[in-house]
Design an enzyme around this catalytic site. Sequence first.
Site, PDB file in Angstrom:
ATOM      1  N   LYS A 114       0.925  -1.260   0.170  1.00  0.00           N
ATOM      2  CA  LYS A 114       0.384  -0.025  -0.221  1.00  0.00           C
ATOM      3  C   LYS A 114       0.919   1.235  -0.145  1.00  0.00           C
ATOM      4  CE  LYS A 114      -4.434  -1.659   1.923  1.00  0.00           C
ATOM      5  NZ  LYS A 114      -5.289  -1.558   3.184  1.00  0.00           N
ATOM      6  N   LYS A 196      -4.757 -10.122  -6.116  1.00  0.00           N
ATOM      7  CA  LYS A 196      -5.475 -10.312  -5.707  1.00  0.00           C
ATOM      8  C   LYS A 196      -7.057  -9.634  -5.742  1.00  0.00           C
ATOM      9  CE  LYS A 196      -6.159  -7.949  -1.141  1.00  0.00           C
ATOM     10  NZ  LYS A 196      -5.867  -7.663   0.147  1.00  0.00           N
ATOM     11  N   LYS A 199     -11.527  -4.779  -3.416  1.00  0.00           N
ATOM     12  CA  LYS A 199     -12.569  -3.710  -3.882  1.00  0.00           C
ATOM     13  C   LYS A 199     -12.356  -2.477  -4.462  1.00  0.00           C
ATOM     14  CE  LYS A 199     -14.100  -4.625   1.164  1.00  0.00           C
ATOM     15  NZ  LYS A 199     -12.860  -4.887   2.204  1.00  0.00           N
TER      16      LYS A 199
HETATM   17  P1  TYM Z   1     -10.537  -6.902   3.965  1.00  0.00           P
HETATM   18  O1  TYM Z   1     -11.447  -5.229   4.471  1.00  0.00           O
HETATM   19  O2  TYM Z   1      -9.297  -6.107   2.747  1.00  0.00           O
HETATM   20  O3  TYM Z   1     -11.312  -8.409   3.708  1.00  0.00           O
HETATM   21  C1  TYM Z   1     -12.014  -8.471   4.912  1.00  0.00           C
HETATM   22  C2  TYM Z   1     -12.873 -10.123   4.780  1.00  0.00           C
HETATM   23  O4  TYM Z   1     -12.001 -10.467   3.428  1.00  0.00           O
HETATM   24  C3  TYM Z   1     -10.519 -11.362   2.957  1.00  0.00           C
HETATM   25  N1  TYM Z   1     -10.295 -11.149   1.452  1.00  0.00           N
HETATM   26  C4  TYM Z   1      -9.677 -12.474   0.266  1.00  0.00           C
HETATM   27  N2  TYM Z   1      -9.971 -13.061   0.839  1.00  0.00           N
HETATM   28  C5  TYM Z   1      -9.726 -14.262  -0.886  1.00  0.00           C
HETATM   29  N3  TYM Z   1      -9.817 -13.645  -1.337  1.00  0.00           N
HETATM   30  C6  TYM Z   1      -9.864 -12.278  -2.053  1.00  0.00           C
HETATM   31  N4  TYM Z   1      -9.370 -11.777  -3.112  1.00  0.00           N
HETATM   32  C7  TYM Z   1     -10.212 -10.994  -0.248  1.00  0.00           C
HETATM   33  N5  TYM Z   1      -9.748 -10.285  -0.373  1.00  0.00           N
HETATM   34  C8  TYM Z   1     -10.803 -10.174   0.481  1.00  0.00           C
HETATM   35  C9  TYM Z   1      -9.877 -10.703   3.647  1.00  0.00           C
HETATM   36  O5  TYM Z   1      -8.784 -11.592   4.234  1.00  0.00           O
HETATM   37  C10 TYM Z   1     -11.127 -10.442   5.021  1.00  0.00           C
HETATM   38  O6  TYM Z   1     -10.605 -11.298   5.801  1.00  0.00           O
HETATM   39  N6  TYM Z   1      -7.918  -5.894   8.238  1.00  0.00           N
HETATM   40  C11 TYM Z   1      -8.699  -6.442   7.335  1.00  0.00           C
HETATM   41  C12 TYM Z   1     -10.229  -6.388   8.156  1.00  0.00           C
HETATM   42  C13 TYM Z   1      -9.560  -6.276   9.576  1.00  0.00           C
HETATM   43  C14 TYM Z   1      -9.672  -7.649  10.771  1.00  0.00           C
HETATM   44  C15 TYM Z   1      -9.332  -6.927  11.764  1.00  0.00           C
HETATM   45  C16 TYM Z   1      -9.878  -9.117   9.951  1.00  0.00           C
HETATM   46  C17 TYM Z   1      -9.603  -4.837  10.617  1.00  0.00           C
HETATM   47  N7  TYM Z   1      -9.597  -5.660  12.520  1.00  0.00           N
HETATM   48  C18 TYM Z   1      -9.845  -8.609  13.177  1.00  0.00           C
HETATM   49  C19 TYM Z   1     -10.607 -10.328  10.849  1.00  0.00           C
HETATM   50  C20 TYM Z   1      -9.945  -9.309  12.196  1.00  0.00           C
HETATM   51  C21 TYM Z   1      -9.293  -6.367   6.061  1.00  0.00           C
HETATM   52  O7  TYM Z   1      -8.935  -5.189   5.298  1.00  0.00           O
HETATM   53  O8  TYM Z   1     -10.456  -7.268   5.105  1.00  0.00           O
END
Ligand code: TYM
Length: 335
Positions: A114, A196, A199
Amino acid sequence: MDDKKVILSGAQPSGKLTLGNYLGALKNWVALQDEYNCYYCIVDLHAITVPQEPKDLRRNSLEALAQYLACGLDPQKSTIFIQSHVTAHAELSWVLNSITYMGELNRMTQFKDKSKKSEANLNAALFTYPVLMAADILLYQADLVPVGEDQKQHLELARNLAQRFNNRYSETFKVPDPYIPKVGARIMSLQEPTKKMSKSDENENAYISIVENPDAIIRKIKRAVTDSLGRIKYCDEQPGIKNLMMIYSKLSGKSIEEIEAMYEGKGYGEFKNDVAEVIVEGLRPIREKYEDLLKNKDYLETVYAQGADKAERVARKTLRKVYKKVGFIPRKFLK
Ligand code: TYM
Protein backbone atom coordinates in the site's frame (compact mmCIF):
# COMPACT_ATOMS: atom_id res chain seq x y z
CA MET A 1 -23.68 -18.99 25.17
CA ASP A 2 -20.78 -18.31 27.53
CA ASP A 3 -19.09 -21.67 27.08
CA LYS A 4 -18.91 -21.21 23.32
CA LYS A 5 -15.60 -20.27 21.80
CA VAL A 6 -15.30 -16.73 20.52
CA ILE A 7 -14.89 -15.49 16.97
CA LEU A 8 -14.11 -11.99 15.78
CA SER A 9 -13.72 -10.73 12.27
CA GLY A 10 -14.35 -7.63 10.19
CA ALA A 11 -14.19 -6.02 6.78
CA GLN A 12 -13.44 -2.49 5.66
CA PRO A 13 -16.31 -0.36 4.35
CA SER A 14 -14.15 1.06 1.59
CA GLY A 15 -16.52 0.03 -1.20
CA LYS A 16 -18.91 -2.81 -1.90
CA LEU A 17 -17.80 -6.18 -0.58
CA THR A 18 -16.42 -8.39 -3.33
CA LEU A 19 -16.77 -12.01 -4.27
CA GLY A 20 -13.28 -12.35 -2.73
CA ASN A 21 -14.48 -11.02 0.64
CA TYR A 22 -17.46 -13.36 0.46
CA LEU A 23 -15.65 -16.56 -0.49
CA GLY A 24 -12.56 -15.85 1.60
CA ALA A 25 -14.29 -14.65 4.75
CA LEU A 26 -18.02 -13.90 4.97
CA LYS A 27 -19.15 -17.33 3.86
CA ASN A 28 -17.26 -18.76 6.83
CA TRP A 29 -18.59 -16.09 9.16
CA VAL A 30 -22.11 -17.19 8.35
CA ALA A 31 -21.31 -20.89 8.71
CA LEU A 32 -19.70 -20.43 12.12
CA GLN A 33 -22.53 -18.47 13.75
CA ASP A 34 -24.26 -21.41 15.43
CA GLU A 35 -21.21 -23.00 16.92
CA TYR A 36 -19.40 -19.89 18.16
CA ASN A 37 -20.04 -16.68 20.00
CA CYS A 38 -19.37 -14.36 17.07
CA TYR A 39 -18.47 -10.68 16.83
CA TYR A 40 -18.45 -9.18 13.36
CA CYS A 41 -17.58 -5.56 12.82
CA ILE A 42 -17.48 -3.01 10.07
CA VAL A 43 -14.01 -1.58 10.50
CA ASP A 44 -14.49 2.08 9.66
CA LEU A 45 -11.46 3.11 11.73
CA HIS A 46 -9.34 0.98 9.44
CA ALA A 47 -10.93 2.48 6.33
CA ILE A 48 -9.57 5.98 7.00
CA THR A 49 -5.99 4.75 6.61
CA VAL A 50 -6.58 5.67 2.98
CA PRO A 51 -8.38 8.93 2.09
CA GLN A 52 -12.19 8.60 2.26
CA GLU A 53 -14.94 10.99 1.23
CA PRO A 54 -16.93 11.36 4.51
CA LYS A 55 -20.34 10.94 2.92
CA ASP A 56 -19.18 7.88 0.97
CA LEU A 57 -17.72 6.35 4.11
CA ARG A 58 -21.03 6.83 5.93
CA ARG A 59 -22.96 5.29 3.04
CA ASN A 60 -20.50 2.44 2.56
CA SER A 61 -20.60 1.60 6.27
CA LEU A 62 -24.38 1.31 6.34
CA GLU A 63 -24.37 -0.61 3.07
CA ALA A 64 -21.71 -2.95 4.43
CA LEU A 65 -24.04 -3.73 7.32
CA ALA A 66 -26.85 -4.50 4.86
CA GLN A 67 -24.43 -6.72 2.92
CA TYR A 68 -23.42 -8.59 6.08
CA LEU A 69 -27.07 -9.30 6.86
CA ALA A 70 -27.89 -10.16 3.26
CA CYS A 71 -25.11 -12.78 3.27
CA GLY A 72 -26.80 -14.43 6.24
CA LEU A 73 -25.31 -12.89 9.36
CA ASP A 74 -28.04 -12.96 11.95
CA PRO A 75 -28.16 -10.31 14.71
CA GLN A 76 -30.01 -12.80 16.92
CA LYS A 77 -26.99 -15.07 16.84
CA SER A 78 -24.03 -12.77 16.31
CA THR A 79 -22.98 -9.37 17.59
CA ILE A 80 -22.76 -7.11 14.55
CA PHE A 81 -21.39 -3.62 15.08
CA ILE A 82 -19.54 -0.62 13.73
CA GLN A 83 -15.97 -0.41 15.01
CA SER A 84 -15.91 3.35 15.74
CA HIS A 85 -18.96 2.94 18.02
CA VAL A 86 -16.88 0.98 20.49
CA THR A 87 -14.11 3.36 21.53
CA ALA A 88 -12.14 0.65 23.33
CA HIS A 89 -10.72 -0.41 19.92
CA ALA A 90 -8.79 2.83 19.52
CA GLU A 91 -7.84 2.84 23.20
CA LEU A 92 -6.42 -0.67 23.29
CA SER A 93 -4.67 0.00 20.03
CA TRP A 94 -2.70 2.80 21.73
CA VAL A 95 -1.57 0.52 24.52
CA LEU A 96 -0.56 -2.20 22.07
CA ASN A 97 1.40 0.37 20.07
CA SER A 98 3.64 0.70 23.08
CA ILE A 99 4.71 -2.96 22.87
CA THR A 100 4.97 -3.15 19.05
CA TYR A 101 8.35 -2.77 17.36
CA MET A 102 8.80 -0.55 14.32
CA GLY A 103 10.67 -3.42 12.68
CA GLU A 104 7.64 -5.71 13.01
CA LEU A 105 5.40 -3.22 11.26
CA ASN A 106 8.00 -2.54 8.59
CA ARG A 107 7.86 -6.19 7.62
CA MET A 108 4.11 -6.21 6.91
CA THR A 109 3.70 -6.97 3.22
CA GLN A 110 0.34 -5.19 2.99
CA PHE A 111 1.96 -2.01 4.31
CA LYS A 112 4.79 -2.35 1.82
CA ASP A 113 2.30 -2.79 -1.05
CA LYS A 114 0.00 0.00 0.00
CA SER A 115 2.80 2.42 0.75
CA LYS A 116 4.15 1.95 -2.76
CA LYS A 117 0.81 3.18 -4.08
CA SER A 118 0.67 6.33 -1.97
CA GLU A 119 4.30 7.20 -1.42
CA ALA A 120 3.69 10.93 -1.56
CA ASN A 121 1.24 10.89 1.30
CA LEU A 122 2.11 8.09 3.67
CA ASN A 123 0.22 8.44 6.93
CA ALA A 124 1.11 6.91 10.27
CA ALA A 125 -2.23 5.10 10.58
CA LEU A 126 -1.42 2.98 7.54
CA PHE A 127 1.73 1.89 9.34
CA THR A 128 0.07 1.09 12.68
CA TYR A 129 -3.04 -0.44 11.10
CA PRO A 130 -2.10 -4.03 12.09
CA VAL A 131 -1.93 -2.94 15.74
CA LEU A 132 -5.51 -1.69 15.57
CA MET A 133 -6.47 -5.01 14.02
CA ALA A 134 -4.79 -6.82 16.91
CA ALA A 135 -6.80 -4.66 19.31
CA ASP A 136 -10.05 -5.60 17.52
CA ILE A 137 -9.30 -9.26 18.03
CA LEU A 138 -7.82 -9.23 21.53
CA LEU A 139 -10.55 -7.08 23.08
CA TYR A 140 -13.04 -9.91 22.61
CA GLN A 141 -10.65 -12.67 23.71
CA ALA A 142 -11.23 -14.30 20.33
CA ASP A 143 -10.21 -17.93 19.90
CA LEU A 144 -10.61 -17.92 16.15
CA VAL A 145 -10.41 -15.30 13.40
CA PRO A 146 -11.93 -16.30 10.03
CA VAL A 147 -10.08 -14.37 7.32
CA GLY A 148 -8.67 -14.72 3.82
CA GLU A 149 -5.06 -15.57 3.15
CA ASP A 150 -3.96 -11.91 2.89
CA GLN A 151 -4.61 -11.32 6.61
CA LYS A 152 -2.43 -14.17 7.85
CA GLN A 153 0.58 -11.98 8.58
CA HIS A 154 -1.54 -9.47 10.50
CA LEU A 155 -2.92 -12.29 12.57
CA GLU A 156 0.55 -13.51 13.37
CA LEU A 157 1.28 -10.05 14.76
CA ALA A 158 -1.89 -10.17 16.89
CA ARG A 159 -0.69 -13.48 18.32
CA ASN A 160 2.76 -12.08 19.05
CA LEU A 161 1.34 -9.00 20.75
CA ALA A 162 -1.00 -11.09 22.89
CA GLN A 163 1.88 -13.28 24.02
CA ARG A 164 4.18 -10.33 24.61
CA PHE A 165 1.60 -8.50 26.71
CA ASN A 166 0.85 -11.66 28.69
CA ASN A 167 4.55 -12.22 29.36
CA ARG A 168 5.17 -8.66 30.41
CA TYR A 169 2.04 -7.98 32.48
CA SER A 170 0.67 -11.46 33.31
CA GLU A 171 -1.99 -13.53 31.55
CA THR A 172 -4.55 -11.17 29.99
CA PHE A 173 -5.30 -12.09 26.38
CA LYS A 174 -6.33 -15.25 24.57
CA VAL A 175 -3.90 -16.02 21.77
CA PRO A 176 -6.11 -16.23 18.64
CA ASP A 177 -5.84 -18.71 15.78
CA PRO A 178 -6.51 -17.88 12.13
CA TYR A 179 -9.28 -19.74 10.32
CA ILE A 180 -8.57 -19.72 6.61
CA PRO A 181 -10.58 -21.70 4.02
CA LYS A 182 -8.77 -24.40 2.04
CA VAL A 183 -10.23 -23.24 -1.28
CA GLY A 184 -11.09 -19.59 -1.93
CA ALA A 185 -8.75 -18.01 0.60
CA ARG A 186 -7.31 -15.90 -2.16
CA ILE A 187 -9.67 -15.02 -5.00
CA MET A 188 -7.76 -13.27 -7.74
CA SER A 189 -8.40 -10.22 -9.90
CA LEU A 190 -10.33 -11.07 -13.06
CA GLN A 191 -8.05 -8.79 -15.04
CA GLU A 192 -4.67 -9.66 -13.51
CA PRO A 193 -5.09 -13.14 -12.04
CA THR A 194 -1.74 -13.02 -10.26
CA LYS A 195 -3.04 -10.17 -8.05
CA LYS A 196 -5.76 -10.56 -5.41
CA MET A 197 -9.29 -9.36 -6.14
CA SER A 198 -9.74 -6.07 -4.31
CA LYS A 199 -12.68 -3.71 -3.83
CA SER A 200 -10.39 -0.73 -4.24
CA ASP A 201 -9.10 -1.82 -7.67
CA GLU A 202 -9.24 1.06 -10.16
CA ASN A 203 -10.42 -1.31 -12.87
CA GLU A 204 -14.04 -2.27 -12.18
CA ASN A 205 -13.71 -5.29 -14.45
CA ALA A 206 -11.20 -6.77 -12.00
CA TYR A 207 -13.77 -7.53 -9.31
CA ILE A 208 -17.38 -8.59 -8.81
CA SER A 209 -19.28 -7.10 -5.93
CA ILE A 210 -21.57 -9.38 -3.96
CA VAL A 211 -24.53 -7.23 -4.99
CA GLU A 212 -23.53 -6.84 -8.64
CA ASN A 213 -26.33 -7.04 -11.19
CA PRO A 214 -26.45 -10.14 -13.43
CA ASP A 215 -25.58 -8.33 -16.68
CA ALA A 216 -22.43 -6.89 -15.16
CA ILE A 217 -21.45 -10.31 -13.77
CA ILE A 218 -21.83 -11.93 -17.18
CA ARG A 219 -19.88 -9.15 -18.87
CA LYS A 220 -17.05 -9.25 -16.34
CA ILE A 221 -16.65 -13.02 -16.54
CA LYS A 222 -16.65 -12.89 -20.36
CA ARG A 223 -13.84 -10.36 -20.16
CA ALA A 224 -11.91 -12.25 -17.49
CA VAL A 225 -8.30 -12.77 -18.53
CA THR A 226 -7.42 -16.41 -19.28
CA ASP A 227 -4.66 -17.87 -21.46
CA SER A 228 -4.11 -19.53 -24.80
CA LEU A 229 -3.70 -23.11 -23.58
CA GLY A 230 -7.36 -23.90 -24.19
CA ARG A 231 -7.87 -26.50 -21.43
CA ILE A 232 -9.68 -26.37 -18.15
CA LYS A 233 -7.11 -27.47 -15.64
CA TYR A 234 -6.44 -26.33 -12.09
CA CYS A 235 -2.78 -25.34 -12.18
CA ASP A 236 -0.51 -22.38 -11.48
CA GLU A 237 0.40 -22.13 -15.13
CA GLN A 238 -3.18 -21.00 -15.80
CA PRO A 239 -3.95 -18.52 -13.02
CA GLY A 240 -7.04 -17.07 -14.73
CA ILE A 241 -8.68 -20.45 -15.27
CA LYS A 242 -7.60 -21.63 -11.82
CA ASN A 243 -9.31 -18.61 -10.28
CA LEU A 244 -12.55 -19.17 -12.19
CA MET A 245 -12.51 -22.84 -11.18
CA MET A 246 -12.02 -21.87 -7.56
CA ILE A 247 -15.01 -19.51 -7.71
CA TYR A 248 -17.11 -22.13 -9.48
CA SER A 249 -16.19 -24.78 -6.91
CA LYS A 250 -16.90 -22.60 -3.87
CA LEU A 251 -20.28 -21.46 -5.16
CA SER A 252 -21.52 -24.74 -6.60
CA GLY A 253 -20.13 -27.13 -3.99
CA LYS A 254 -18.56 -29.19 -6.81
CA SER A 255 -15.00 -30.34 -6.28
CA ILE A 256 -12.17 -29.13 -8.52
CA GLU A 257 -11.80 -32.70 -9.88
CA GLU A 258 -15.47 -32.84 -10.80
CA ILE A 259 -15.19 -29.54 -12.63
CA GLU A 260 -12.11 -30.67 -14.51
CA ALA A 261 -13.96 -33.81 -15.60
CA MET A 262 -17.09 -31.89 -16.62
CA TYR A 263 -15.14 -29.59 -18.94
CA GLU A 264 -12.70 -32.07 -20.39
CA GLY A 265 -12.30 -31.21 -24.09
CA LYS A 266 -14.60 -28.19 -23.82
CA GLY A 267 -13.76 -24.58 -24.60
CA TYR A 268 -13.39 -21.47 -22.45
CA GLY A 269 -16.58 -19.91 -23.87
CA GLU A 270 -18.84 -22.61 -22.50
CA PHE A 271 -16.96 -22.76 -19.20
CA LYS A 272 -17.19 -19.00 -18.72
CA ASN A 273 -20.93 -19.00 -19.45
CA ASP A 274 -21.42 -21.60 -16.75
CA VAL A 275 -19.18 -19.80 -14.23
CA ALA A 276 -21.16 -16.60 -14.83
CA GLU A 277 -24.43 -18.44 -14.28
CA VAL A 278 -23.23 -20.02 -11.03
CA ILE A 279 -22.18 -16.58 -9.77
CA VAL A 280 -25.43 -14.92 -10.84
CA GLU A 281 -27.50 -17.60 -9.12
CA GLY A 282 -25.23 -17.75 -6.06
CA LEU A 283 -25.40 -14.01 -5.49
CA ARG A 284 -29.05 -13.48 -6.48
CA PRO A 285 -30.56 -14.06 -3.01
CA ILE A 286 -27.90 -11.83 -1.46
CA ARG A 287 -28.60 -8.97 -3.87
CA GLU A 288 -32.36 -9.28 -3.43
CA LYS A 289 -32.15 -9.31 0.35
CA TYR A 290 -29.70 -6.42 0.27
CA GLU A 291 -32.02 -4.27 -1.80
CA ASP A 292 -34.86 -4.99 0.63
CA LEU A 293 -32.73 -4.17 3.66
CA LEU A 294 -31.65 -0.83 2.23
CA LYS A 295 -35.29 0.23 2.25
CA ASN A 296 -35.38 -0.32 5.99
CA LYS A 297 -32.86 2.06 7.52
CA ASP A 298 -34.59 1.94 10.92
CA TYR A 299 -33.97 -1.77 11.14
CA LEU A 300 -30.31 -1.33 10.21
CA GLU A 301 -29.98 1.33 12.92
CA THR A 302 -31.47 -0.98 15.50
CA VAL A 303 -29.04 -3.73 14.53
CA TYR A 304 -25.95 -1.58 14.86
CA ALA A 305 -27.20 0.10 18.04
CA GLN A 306 -27.77 -3.26 19.74
CA GLY A 307 -24.51 -4.61 18.39
CA ALA A 308 -22.50 -1.69 19.79
CA ASP A 309 -24.12 -2.14 23.19
CA LYS A 310 -23.24 -5.81 23.41
CA ALA A 311 -19.73 -5.35 22.01
CA GLU A 312 -19.04 -2.40 24.28
CA ARG A 313 -19.65 -4.40 27.45
CA VAL A 314 -17.22 -7.13 26.51
CA ALA A 315 -14.60 -4.74 25.15
CA ARG A 316 -14.70 -2.47 28.22
CA LYS A 317 -14.12 -5.40 30.50
CA THR A 318 -10.91 -6.34 28.71
CA LEU A 319 -9.77 -2.72 28.46
CA ARG A 320 -10.29 -2.18 32.20
CA LYS A 321 -8.04 -5.14 32.92
CA VAL A 322 -5.40 -3.87 30.51
CA TYR A 323 -5.42 -0.34 31.95
CA LYS A 324 -5.02 -1.70 35.42
CA LYS A 325 -2.15 -3.97 34.44
CA VAL A 326 -0.15 -1.27 32.70
CA GLY A 327 -0.45 0.97 35.75
CA PHE A 328 -3.16 3.50 34.95
CA ILE A 329 -5.10 4.74 37.99
CA PRO A 330 -8.76 3.72 37.60
CA ARG A 331 -10.98 6.74 37.08
CA LYS A 332 -13.15 7.86 40.02
CA PHE A 333 -16.56 9.20 39.18
CA LEU A 334 -18.06 12.16 41.07
CA LYS A 335 -21.36 11.37 42.75
P1 TYM B 1 -10.68 -6.53 4.05
O1 TYM B 1 -11.73 -5.52 4.26
O2 TYM B 1 -9.62 -6.23 3.03
O3 TYM B 1 -11.31 -7.91 3.68
C1 TYM B 1 -12.29 -8.55 4.49
C2 TYM B 1 -12.06 -10.04 4.51
O4 TYM B 1 -12.07 -10.56 3.17
C3 TYM B 1 -10.88 -11.30 2.92
N1 TYM B 1 -10.49 -11.06 1.53
C4 TYM B 1 -10.31 -12.01 0.62
N2 TYM B 1 -10.42 -13.35 0.70
C5 TYM B 1 -10.18 -14.05 -0.43
N3 TYM B 1 -9.85 -13.48 -1.62
C6 TYM B 1 -9.72 -12.14 -1.73
N4 TYM B 1 -9.41 -11.60 -2.90
C7 TYM B 1 -9.96 -11.34 -0.58
N5 TYM B 1 -9.95 -10.01 -0.34
C8 TYM B 1 -10.25 -9.85 0.95
C9 TYM B 1 -9.84 -10.71 3.88
O5 TYM B 1 -8.82 -11.64 4.13
C10 TYM B 1 -10.68 -10.42 5.10
O6 TYM B 1 -10.83 -11.58 5.88
N6 TYM B 1 -7.66 -5.80 7.96
C11 TYM B 1 -8.84 -6.48 7.49
C12 TYM B 1 -10.08 -6.12 8.29
C13 TYM B 1 -9.96 -6.28 9.77
C14 TYM B 1 -10.02 -7.51 10.48
C15 TYM B 1 -9.92 -7.14 11.85
C16 TYM B 1 -10.15 -8.84 10.10
C17 TYM B 1 -9.81 -5.29 10.67
N7 TYM B 1 -9.79 -5.80 11.92
C18 TYM B 1 -9.91 -8.12 12.84
C19 TYM B 1 -10.17 -9.82 11.11
C20 TYM B 1 -10.04 -9.45 12.45
C21 TYM B 1 -9.10 -6.10 6.05
O7 TYM B 1 -8.64 -5.08 5.57
O8 TYM B 1 -9.98 -6.91 5.43
